[in-house]
Structure formats: structure tokens, C-alpha cells
Write a protein that holds these residues in place. Structure first.
Motif, PDB file in Angstrom:
ATOM      1  N   ILE A   7       5.195  -3.770   7.711  1.00 42.78           N
ATOM      2  CA  ILE A   7       4.029  -3.988   6.862  1.00 42.78           C
ATOM      3  C   ILE A   7       4.123  -5.399   6.294  1.00 42.78           C
ATOM      4  CG2 ILE A   7       2.719  -3.145   4.879  1.00 42.78           C
ATOM      5  CD1 ILE A   7       3.057  -1.104   7.203  1.00 42.78           C
ATOM      6  N   GLN A  20      -3.350  -4.381   0.405  1.00 40.44           N
ATOM      7  CA  GLN A  20      -2.890  -4.661   1.770  1.00 40.44           C
ATOM      8  C   GLN A  20      -1.790  -3.686   2.195  1.00 40.44           C
ATOM      9  OE1 GLN A  20      -1.679  -8.747   2.213  1.00 40.44           O
ATOM     10  NE2 GLN A  20      -3.778  -9.473   2.480  1.00 40.44           N
ATOM     11  N   TYR A  21      -0.837  -3.473   1.317  1.00 38.37           N
ATOM     12  CA  TYR A  21       0.281  -2.566   1.603  1.00 38.37           C
ATOM     13  C   TYR A  21      -0.253  -1.151   1.845  1.00 38.37           C
ATOM     14  CZ  TYR A  21       4.759  -0.115   0.470  1.00 38.37           C
ATOM     15  OH  TYR A  21       5.879   0.671   0.460  1.00 38.37           O
ATOM     16  N   GLN A  24      -2.357  -0.705   5.165  1.00 31.10           N
ATOM     17  CA  GLN A  24      -1.568  -0.730   6.394  1.00 31.10           C
ATOM     18  C   GLN A  24      -0.636   0.479   6.527  1.00 31.10           C
ATOM     19  OE1 GLN A  24       0.219  -4.702   7.469  1.00 31.10           O
ATOM     20  NE2 GLN A  24      -0.667  -5.269   5.496  1.00 31.10           N
ATOM     21  N   ALA A  25      -0.112   0.939   5.403  1.00 29.60           N
ATOM     22  CA  ALA A  25       0.922   1.988   5.423  1.00 29.60           C
ATOM     23  C   ALA A  25       0.356   3.375   5.131  1.00 29.60           C
ATOM     24  CB  ALA A  25       2.013   1.643   4.411  1.00 29.60           C
ATOM     25  N   VAL A 136       9.258   2.461   6.136  1.00 26.76           N
ATOM     26  CA  VAL A 136       8.603   1.253   6.644  1.00 26.76           C
ATOM     27  C   VAL A 136       9.451   0.041   6.272  1.00 26.76           C
ATOM     28  CG1 VAL A 136       6.288   2.247   6.498  1.00 26.76           C
ATOM     29  CG2 VAL A 136       7.180   0.927   4.560  1.00 26.76           C
ATOM     30  N   LEU A 138       9.006  -3.637   4.850  1.00 27.34           N
ATOM     31  CA  LEU A 138       7.984  -4.361   4.102  1.00 27.34           C
ATOM     32  C   LEU A 138       8.338  -5.844   4.015  1.00 27.34           C
ATOM     33  CD1 LEU A 138       5.420  -4.181   2.346  1.00 27.34           C
ATOM     34  CD2 LEU A 138       6.894  -3.579   0.411  1.00 27.34           C
ATOM     35  N   ALA A 153       7.558   4.591   2.379  1.00 29.80           N
ATOM     36  CA  ALA A 153       6.174   4.137   2.275  1.00 29.80           C
ATOM     37  C   ALA A 153       5.589   4.486   0.907  1.00 29.80           C
ATOM     38  CB  ALA A 153       5.338   4.780   3.371  1.00 29.80           C
TER      39      ALA A 153
END
Length: 355
Positions: A7, A20-21, A24-25, A136, A138, A153
Motif C-alpha cells: 500500500i 488513500q490507505y 487501497q487496503a 499489508v 505500508l 490492515a
């Protein structure tokens, strides 16, 4: 090989970073939320009660680190879940009083012990094997700054490194002083540390933070070849220094063993990791570290974790869920999700990964 979800966050303000995080996740955040909801419900804890408790921690974060509180709100909005859900994921360590499982083996190798004169930080993260499904990697990238590392996540980065060469790897600890109460959840503390420009700044963040439960944090200054381990409990911290350029830790108090609330547990993974490093002292490479992180001596409580006896609640679900080795000078992170004996390491370049 299990593909690592990477991510990448580039927004300029905390809320947009969170958007954004979370966007995407999203699929992994939903898995994390559902996993912890089910976990707490198995323990007869109502999820709405957990969420309410998490918002008490949110007030602490909002007062101490308002930008991180804004990021949490952005993650929730981006993922289409509630702030309570994101805070429950970030506060699970505190709310559950953490799972009484061995959780992680960490280490650092300083220039005097390494083949190429670099400083290396590394960790096997051990937890319930199901957690592998929502891990994830990051990467937060700004024009003049970056940080990168593994996390669940929806959480802040758990372990990783920043562009100033400050790295941290952490372990679960449980001391006789631990108690229920409010403080800064360790996910937010670690995130704040990873904003530090110097080792001294990171150390002061750690030592001056309000806590009610214990955690072990190893700080590494990869640029200047320094490392120090902090066995951190509510009223203070015991400090461990490297010996011959090698520092290792697991999930028990070393300096003052009497602080440990979980007596009778094996105390061997840190010693085993050090033993494996010292075989190659002065010539330690990333390859040697990979081999050590795949070690199975003392199974089922080995450095490389795999589930044990299905009848043993202590080890039946315990496994290494991710592994990471950081070489800052080479601008390289070697990472895998799962037990490293079963997975190849993926090479990640934090400054070069593409959106």
C-alpha cells in the motif's frame, strides 16, 4: 509464494493519507475487522463494547497525536467502515490484554558484526496463523521523507524504518505491573517513533509516553550503527545494549526476569537467534539472517513458527505471519508473509515502489 499487498500513500495531509490507505487496503481491512470481531466474540466480549472502549483510546490519541487521529478518520472513510472499527483494530493489543502466545523474535546486527559494515534490523512476527490473511506492507512517501513496514490492515505501521535510518522492531511483553486503563495504543506510539529524525528523538518519544501495559521495542539507528532494546513496562523501562554488535530479543523480560507475568514459558528464541548470528560474527550477511529466521530448533516454539499440537491452546494456532530484514544503506527491505521457510523473501525498495 504469497504476494505481499503493498500500500503506497503519498497524500500531503493526514486525512487524505488515511483516505488513500483505506481505499487501497479496503478488502484486507474488512478481513481484519471481521477477524477481531470474531475473536472478541469467542471471548464473550460484545463487539459494540469493544468499539466503545476503542473510542476511549481514540480520545487519548486525539489529545497526544491529533494528526494520527485524523488519519484514522481517513482510513475509516476510505475503507467504508466506522472509526470505531479502525480504532478496535489499532487497540486490539490493549483491549485484549494481548494474546498469551509467543509473539515475535527480533534482532539487530551492527557494522562490527556484519560482512559489509552495514546495520541490519530484522524480525519474525508470530501471531495467530489467520492474521496472515490481512497483513499489508505500508509505504508512506512524502517529498522529503518516507517510512515503510508491515502492519495489520487498518493499523499504523507496526515495525519498519524511515528515511532517516530510524528502525524499530517490537515484541509482546506482559509484566506484573500491567493493568487495564488508558494510554496511547502501541500502534500509534510506534508510528510516532517512525516520524523521528534521530535516535535520541525516538528514544524520548518512547520513554515519555503514557502506558498501562508492557511492550518491548528495539530501536535501531541504521545510519549511525546504533541499537538499543527497551523492555518497557508501565512505570519505566529496562534497557539492553548490544554485545559484540549483536542484539536479540523475544517475549520475556531479560534484565529483570521477576517482572515477567507469564512464568514458566520457554526463554530460548532470543538466545538461539544470537547463537546463530555469532557463528558468522564479523561476516554476517542478509543470507545468514534469512537462514536464522528459518530455524526450527525448539519447535513448536521455534524462531520460525508453525502450529503445534491441536490440543495445546498455547501453540495450536501460533505461526510466523511475516518476516522482515532491513538494510538501510542498500535501500532494501526483504519481506515475506508467512513462515520464511515456506516463502521466498520479496525485495522491496521503499523509495522506488510504484503506485
Amino acid at each position: 509464494m504469497k504476494k505481499i499487498p503493498i500500500i503506497i500513500v503519498t497524500a500531503a495531509n493526514p486525512y487524505e493519507m488515511g483516505i488513500q490507505y483505506g481505499t487501497q487496503a479496503r478488502s484486507w481491512i474488512l478481513k481484519a475487522r471481521d477477524y477481531y470481531r470474531e475473536m472478541f466474540e469467542r471471548k464473550k466480549e460484545n463487539w459494540s463494547k469493544v468499539q466503545k472502549c476503542s473510542m476511549d483510546f481514540f480520545k487519548e490519541v486525539e489529545a497526544a497525536y491529533p494528526e494520527q487521529a485524523q488519519e484514522v478518520e481517513g482510513i475509516a472513510a476510505g475503507a467504508g467502515v466506522s472509526v470505531e472499527d479502525i480504532m478496535s483494530i489499532n487497540s486490539r493489543y490493549e483491549i485484549s490484554k494481548f494474546p498469551k502466545l509467543p509473539e515475535c523474535t527480533t534482532g539487530a546486527v551492527l557494522p562490527e558484526a556484519a560482512e559489509n559494515g552495514h546495520t541490519l534490523a530484522f524480525k519474525n512476527w508470530d501471531l495467530n496463523i489467520q492474521v496472515r490473511e490481512h497483513i499489508v506492507f505500508l509505504v508512506i512517501r512524502q517529498p522529503d521523507f518516507w517510512m515503510a513496514g508491515f502492519t495489520e490492515a487498518g493499523q499504523m505501521i507496526r515495525d519498519g524504518i524511515n528515511s532517516y535510518g530510524i528502525s524499530l522492531v517490537s515484541n509482546n511483553l506482559q509484566s506484573t505491573e500491567d493493568h487495564y486503563g488508558l494510554g496511547i495504543p502501541v500502534t500509534f506510539l510506534r508510528r510516532r517513533i517512525l516520524y523521528s529524525k534521530t535516535f535520541q528523538e525516538a528514544e524520548q518519544v518512547l520513554l515519555n509516553s503514557k502506558r498501562t501495559i508492557s511492550n518491548n521495542i528495539m530501536l535501531i539507528d541504521c545510519r549511525n550503527g546504533m541499537a538499543r532494546d527497551y523492555e518497557w513496562y508501565p512505570s519505566g523501562a529496562d534497557i539492553l545494549e548490544p554485545e559484540a554488535g549483536v542484539l536479540t530479543h523475544a517475549n520475556h523480560f531479560v534484565k529483570c526476569p521477576e517482572r515477567d507475568a507469564l512464568t514458566g514459558r520457554p526463554r530460548n528464541r532470543d538466545a538461539r537467534l544470537r547463537e546463530l548470528m555469532m557463528v558468522h560474527h564479523g561476516h554476517i550477511t542478509v543470507g545468514h539472517i534469512k537462514a536464522a529466521l528459518r530455524d526450527h530448533k525448539y519447535y513448536p516454539l521455534s524462531i520460525c513458527g508453525h502450529p503445534g499440537d491441536p490440543k495445546d491452546p498455547y501453540t495450536k494456532d501460533r505461526a510466523t505471519v511475516s518476516s522482515m530484514i532491513v538494510d538501510f544503506r542498500a535501500n532494501e527491505i526483504y519481506a515475506c508473509i508467512g513462515s520464511p521457510c515456506e516463502e521466498d523473501y520479496t525485495l522491496i525498495h521503499p523509495k522506488k515502489e510504484e503506485l
